[in-house]
Design a protein around this motif. Structure first.
Motif, PDB file in Angstrom:
ATOM      1  N   UNK A 154       0.858  -1.173  -0.191  1.00  0.00           N
ATOM      2  CA  UNK A 154       0.133   0.149  -0.119  1.00  0.00           C
ATOM      3  C   UNK A 154       0.804   1.359  -0.123  1.00  0.00           C
ATOM      4  N   UNK A 155       2.248   1.130  -0.401  1.00  0.00           N
ATOM      5  CA  UNK A 155       2.999   2.209  -0.331  1.00  0.00           C
ATOM      6  C   UNK A 155       2.681   3.176  -1.498  1.00  0.00           C
ATOM      7  N   UNK A 156       2.852   4.512  -1.202  1.00  0.00           N
ATOM      8  CA  UNK A 156       2.828   5.349  -2.456  1.00  0.00           C
ATOM      9  C   UNK A 156       4.055   5.357  -3.256  1.00  0.00           C
ATOM     10  N   UNK A 157       4.075   5.679  -4.439  1.00  0.00           N
ATOM     11  CA  UNK A 157       5.213   5.361  -5.531  1.00  0.00           C
ATOM     12  C   UNK A 157       6.518   6.252  -4.823  1.00  0.00           C
ATOM     13  N   UNK A 158       7.538   5.572  -5.016  1.00  0.00           N
ATOM     14  CA  UNK A 158       8.865   6.124  -4.483  1.00  0.00           C
ATOM     15  C   UNK A 158       9.636   7.001  -5.567  1.00  0.00           C
ATOM     16  N   UNK A 159      10.414   7.702  -5.070  1.00  0.00           N
ATOM     17  CA  UNK A 159      11.062   8.564  -6.006  1.00  0.00           C
ATOM     18  C   UNK A 159      12.056   7.690  -6.932  1.00  0.00           C
ATOM     19  N   UNK A 160      11.983   7.958  -8.309  1.00  0.00           N
ATOM     20  CA  UNK A 160      12.353   7.137  -9.216  1.00  0.00           C
ATOM     21  C   UNK A 160      13.339   7.821 -10.322  1.00  0.00           C
ATOM     22  N   UNK A 161      14.057   7.236 -11.070  1.00  0.00           N
ATOM     23  CA  UNK A 161      14.752   7.916 -12.056  1.00  0.00           C
ATOM     24  C   UNK A 161      13.746   8.567 -13.072  1.00  0.00           C
ATOM     25  N   UNK A 178      -0.064  13.893 -12.133  1.00  0.00           N
ATOM     26  CA  UNK A 178      -0.040  12.534 -12.305  1.00  0.00           C
ATOM     27  C   UNK A 178       1.432  11.995 -12.578  1.00  0.00           C
ATOM     28  N   UNK A 179       2.148  12.602 -13.247  1.00  0.00           N
ATOM     29  CA  UNK A 179       3.562  12.279 -13.525  1.00  0.00           C
ATOM     30  C   UNK A 179       4.326  12.253 -12.224  1.00  0.00           C
ATOM     31  N   UNK A 180       3.914  13.626 -11.542  1.00  0.00           N
ATOM     32  CA  UNK A 180       4.752  13.876 -10.604  1.00  0.00           C
ATOM     33  C   UNK A 180       4.555  12.688  -9.248  1.00  0.00           C
ATOM     34  N   UNK A 182       3.621   9.746  -9.900  1.00  0.00           N
ATOM     35  CA  UNK A 182       3.931   8.386 -10.252  1.00  0.00           C
ATOM     36  C   UNK A 182       5.805   8.442 -10.364  1.00  0.00           C
ATOM     37  N   UNK A 183       6.195   9.390 -10.307  1.00  0.00           N
ATOM     38  CA  UNK A 183       7.830   9.423 -10.015  1.00  0.00           C
ATOM     39  C   UNK A 183       7.893   9.698  -8.647  1.00  0.00           C
ATOM     40  N   UNK A 184       7.094   9.677  -7.848  1.00  0.00           N
ATOM     41  CA  UNK A 184       7.483   9.849  -6.265  1.00  0.00           C
ATOM     42  C   UNK A 184       7.772  11.356  -5.816  1.00  0.00           C
ATOM     43  N   UNK A 185       7.152  12.346  -6.604  1.00  0.00           N
ATOM     44  CA  UNK A 185       7.496  13.713  -6.320  1.00  0.00           C
ATOM     45  C   UNK A 185       6.193  14.544  -6.076  1.00  0.00           C
ATOM     46  N   UNK A 186       6.465  15.651  -5.466  1.00  0.00           N
ATOM     47  CA  UNK A 186       5.388  16.823  -5.264  1.00  0.00           C
ATOM     48  C   UNK A 186       5.627  17.275  -6.492  1.00  0.00           C
ATOM     49  N   UNK A 187       4.659  18.191  -7.042  1.00  0.00           N
ATOM     50  CA  UNK A 187       4.658  18.825  -8.468  1.00  0.00           C
ATOM     51  C   UNK A 187       5.669  19.719  -8.494  1.00  0.00           C
ATOM     52  N   UNK A 193      13.235  18.977 -10.758  1.00  0.00           N
ATOM     53  CA  UNK A 193      14.146  17.911 -11.188  1.00  0.00           C
ATOM     54  C   UNK A 193      13.991  17.717 -12.648  1.00  0.00           C
ATOM     55  N   UNK A 194      12.737  18.101 -13.417  1.00  0.00           N
ATOM     56  CA  UNK A 194      12.726  17.835 -14.648  1.00  0.00           C
ATOM     57  C   UNK A 194      13.455  19.033 -15.403  1.00  0.00           C
ATOM     58  N   UNK A 195      13.445  20.121 -14.952  1.00  0.00           N
ATOM     59  CA  UNK A 195      14.222  21.261 -15.471  1.00  0.00           C
ATOM     60  C   UNK A 195      15.592  20.938 -15.473  1.00  0.00           C
ATOM     61  N   UNK A 196      16.074  20.441 -14.427  1.00  0.00           N
ATOM     62  CA  UNK A 196      17.698  19.794 -14.281  1.00  0.00           C
ATOM     63  C   UNK A 196      17.941  18.984 -15.160  1.00  0.00           C
ATOM     64  N   UNK A 197      17.126  17.774 -15.437  1.00  0.00           N
ATOM     65  CA  UNK A 197      17.367  16.655 -16.316  1.00  0.00           C
ATOM     66  C   UNK A 197      17.524  17.387 -17.679  1.00  0.00           C
TER      67      UNK A 197
END
Length: 259
Positions: A154-161, A178-180, A182-187, A193-197
């Protein structure tokens, strides 16, 4: 909501799976695409679509010929089942959105037992709902004990690559929120992180990524714009064509004609 749902087109367009979904195909055929693989199921086949995953549902037969049975296992029911049966999640790594289940006489017999309790368009009689849900889950866990790690996690999605995930899932037309998730992040963390990558905003990158994928499909494979725009996450053909011309200086139809 736990119920056997009426089959409507909006179910087939659903891309985010909020609860674990058991699907048995009585008639017809359907395919699922999870960003990596395509899975096709026909009459007599069954599978589980996992919660908190993105999946595209592609109907291969007409709506009239497609007859599935759907069971949605929500968290409340699963927690109650776990407490009642003292079930614990085993350690098992599984990252696929779709779990293909082997053909089984137990499942086939269960499906036959459900049929007398239909009401209307594939709705289960409320008096038998909990009994049948519990029976099905017992059968599934007996056939495949490793499913405990799926149903009772029942864990929420964890931070992933982020880079790997977005390069797999860019075709899905879901919100940044939704993308946030599912990748284990706040919006805000997702955007940062997206801008950094990727060195640009998520919205701009998604459009560009989809358009460049479209360019390859049209120019190299001769795919028609009408065949690909939905699969690539565009909501309308006109929006796709306008964005394509803005990016490449030519419409996809013109590019196709030049091949």
């Amino acid at each position: 909501m736990r119920a056997i749902n009426q089959v409507e087109r909006n179910i087939l367009k659903e891309q985010f799976v909020p609860d674990h979904l058991f699907l048995y195909i009585l008639n017809g055929s359907v395919s699922f695409f999870d960003g990596n693989e395509t899975y096709t199921f026909r009459s007599g086949d069954c599978c589980i679509a996992r919660r908190n995953h993105l999946v595209k549902f592609i109907l291969n037969s007409t709506t009239e010929d497609f007859e599935p049975i759907l069971f949605c296992f929500d968290e409340e029911f699963l927690r109650e089942f776990q407490q009642k049966h003292q079930s614990s999640a085993v350690a098992f790594s599984f990252d696929h959105a779709i779990i293909e289940l082997p053909n089984s006489g137990l499942i086939d017999s269960f499906i036959q037992s459900v049929k007398p309790y239909y009401r209307g368009a594939m709705e289960l009689d409320a008096a038998f709902e909990d009994i049948k849900y519990e029976e099905l889950l017992i059968i599934l866990l007996r056939l495949q004990p490793d499913l405990t790690c799926i149903f009772f996690n029942f864990d929420i999605p964890q931070k992933i690559n982020l880079e790997a995930y977005m390069n797999r899932k860019f075709r899905f037309n879901v919100s940044l929120e939704r993308f946030a998730l599912l990748t284990g992040r706040s919006l805000s963390a997702f955007k940062r992180d997206f801008k950094s990558v990727f060195k640009e905003s998520p919205s701009r990158w998604l459009v560009r990524k989809r358009l460049h994928e479209a360019h390859i499909l049209v120019q190299n494979q001769g795919r028609k714009p009408s065949e690909i725009y939905l699969d690539l996450g565009f909501e309308s053909l006109s929006h796709f064509s306008v964005a394509f011309k803005k990016e490449f200086g030519v419409t996809p139809t013109t590019l196709l004609a030049r091949r």
